[in-house]
Enzyme design. Structure first.
Site, PDB file in Angstrom:
ATOM      1  N   TYR A 215       0.814  -1.207   0.000  1.00  0.00           N
ATOM      2  CA  TYR A 215       0.000   0.000   0.000  1.00  0.00           C
ATOM      3  C   TYR A 215       0.857   1.270   0.000  1.00  0.00           C
ATOM      4  CZ  TYR A 215      -4.359  -2.550   0.624  1.00  0.00           C
ATOM      5  OH  TYR A 215      -5.453  -3.366   0.432  1.00  0.00           O
ATOM      6  N   ASP A 254     -14.145 -17.120   3.458  1.00  0.00           N
ATOM      7  CA  ASP A 254     -14.376 -15.716   3.098  1.00  0.00           C
ATOM      8  C   ASP A 254     -13.561 -15.310   1.872  1.00  0.00           C
ATOM      9  OD1 ASP A 254     -11.812 -15.592   4.170  1.00  0.00           O
ATOM     10  OD2 ASP A 254     -12.183 -13.756   5.302  1.00  0.00           O
ATOM     11  N   GLU A 315      -5.129   0.556   4.956  1.00  0.00           N
ATOM     12  CA  GLU A 315      -6.193   0.616   3.956  1.00  0.00           C
ATOM     13  C   GLU A 315      -6.738   2.027   3.736  1.00  0.00           C
ATOM     14  OE1 GLU A 315      -8.295  -3.796   4.413  1.00  0.00           O
ATOM     15  OE2 GLU A 315      -9.217  -2.035   5.341  1.00  0.00           O
TER      16      GLU A 315
END
Length: 373
Positions: A215, A254, A315
């Protein structure tokens, strides 16, 4: 009072819509009024999975009683009523408040309570007495006359799955739940596994050392990130999903490994992606395929709200354009998919974590996909 069995059915429906998923339902028992002269009672017990606290649960049950027409008592004693909803046990909690006592203080003294409770929770220990419900029922069986009624809440509610729920979630072996970042796939996998006694397989993204680095510098860390994710997903799905678990009816995950191909196409350079895809295709042939692939759709705006709310530092710089690319990747995959049974659920306006009715709607759509073949 009134049509007693219909009242029971309506109460069960209200409870599932407002409090939590009904997991087990006991037979219906008929018994003369206790402690006063009145009509015979129909009694039953249900096991409910809920995220509410005991106090919140009591408030909801009292509200349901009021919705169904129960009015305050005229005097201090017992009397006929439309419906009477009590909390008997709440996990192994012991609560002694003016408005709420758990376990129910008269639980161990009433055979018309113990009989139906024994049918769904016979091995549960009374947290104060240290005896099982089955033993308490045996000790009280001569105290009162309790007869099982021919009426059945289970058949009335069309319960069809192995667990006793009307949602046939556990009739298949493997459900994969996917969605964009912040779509709620992990929360839904958790809830389904808990409610239907399934094995929950969660992606181990938090342990990936390349994720925070990616990120910060996507160009440098894209390839090692995608390769590490692919290796980890392959190993986890091979170990946790392919191996049969005697104690679980089914597995819910998931994620599915296909997300590796979708994310890598966005993050990798053309040459890197070509190499990555060759490796992916070799590994994909060996993996077990889900019986149902569920995709949770949410708009980019809603996804950004969810991402901000859960507060993961790495995030917070995600942009809507990046989420849009991921969404497009999933859309292309779903449109071209011929090997997997796919169910897309728009959850943009559904809060299935905190709103029971929204959760039931998601379960309904999943169930329709399972039954629809």
């Amino acid at each position: 009072m009134g049509d007693r069995f219909i009242n029971l059915c309506n109460a069960v429906d209200h409870i599932e819509q407002q409090l939590g998923l009904i997991i087990k339902v006991a037979p219906v028992y008929e018994v003369p009024a206790a402690g006063f002269i009145g009509n015979d009672f129909l009694n039953s017990c249900i096991l409910v999975h809920s995220t509410k606290t005991p106090q919140e649960s009591l408030t909801i049950l009292q509200s349901i009683e009021k919705q169904m027409g129960r009015v305050p008592k005229n005097g201090k004693g017992y009397e006929n009523r439309v419906i009477d909803l009590d909390i008997l046990l709440f996990d192994d909690l012991i609560i002694a408040e003016d408005e709420l006592r758990i376990p129910h203080p008269h639980l161990h003294q009433r055979d018309f309570v113990l009989k139906p409770l024994q049918a769904i929770a016979g091995d549960i220990q009374h947290p104060l007495l240290g005896k099982s419900i089955e033993k308490l029922a045996f000790e009280n069986e001569l105290n009162q006359v309790v007869e099982q009624n021919e009426l059945s809440l289970s058949s009335e509610l069309s319960f069809t799955s192995h667990s006793g729920s009307k949602f046939p979630i556990d009739q298949i072996n493997f459900i994969a739940i996917e969605g964009n970042i912040g779509s709620g796939k992990t929360s839904l996998a958790h809830k389904i596994s808990e409610d239907f006694k399934g094995r929950c397989v969660l992606e181990r993204f938090a342990d990936n050392p390349f994720l925070p680095l990616f990120y910060k510098d996507q160009e440098r860390y894209s390839f090692p990130l995608e390769m590490s994710f692919l290796a980890d997903r392959y190993q986890q799905l091979s170990d946790d999903v392919a191996q049969h678990d005697l104690f679980s009816n089914f597995t819910v995950a998931d994620y599915y490994v296909i997300k590796s191909l979708i994310f890598s196409k966005i993050t990798l350079q053309e040459e890197e992606y070509a190499l990555y895809k060759r490796l992916f295709n070799m590994m994909y042939k060996e993996l077990v395929k889900p019986d149902l692939y569920v995709y949770l759709y949410q708009t980019e705006e809603r996804l950004l709200e969810n991402i901000k709310m859960r507060g993961r530092d790495y995030e917070q710089n995600i942009e809507a354009s990046y989420l849009a690319k991921i969404q497009q990747g999933y859309t292309e995959f779903i449109k071209s998919q011929k090997d997997l049974k796919v169910k897309v659920i728009d959850v943009t306006h559904l809060d299935f974590v905190n709103n029971q009715e929204d959760y039931l709607e998601v379960l309904r759509q999943i169930s329709e996909a399972i039954v629809g073949g």
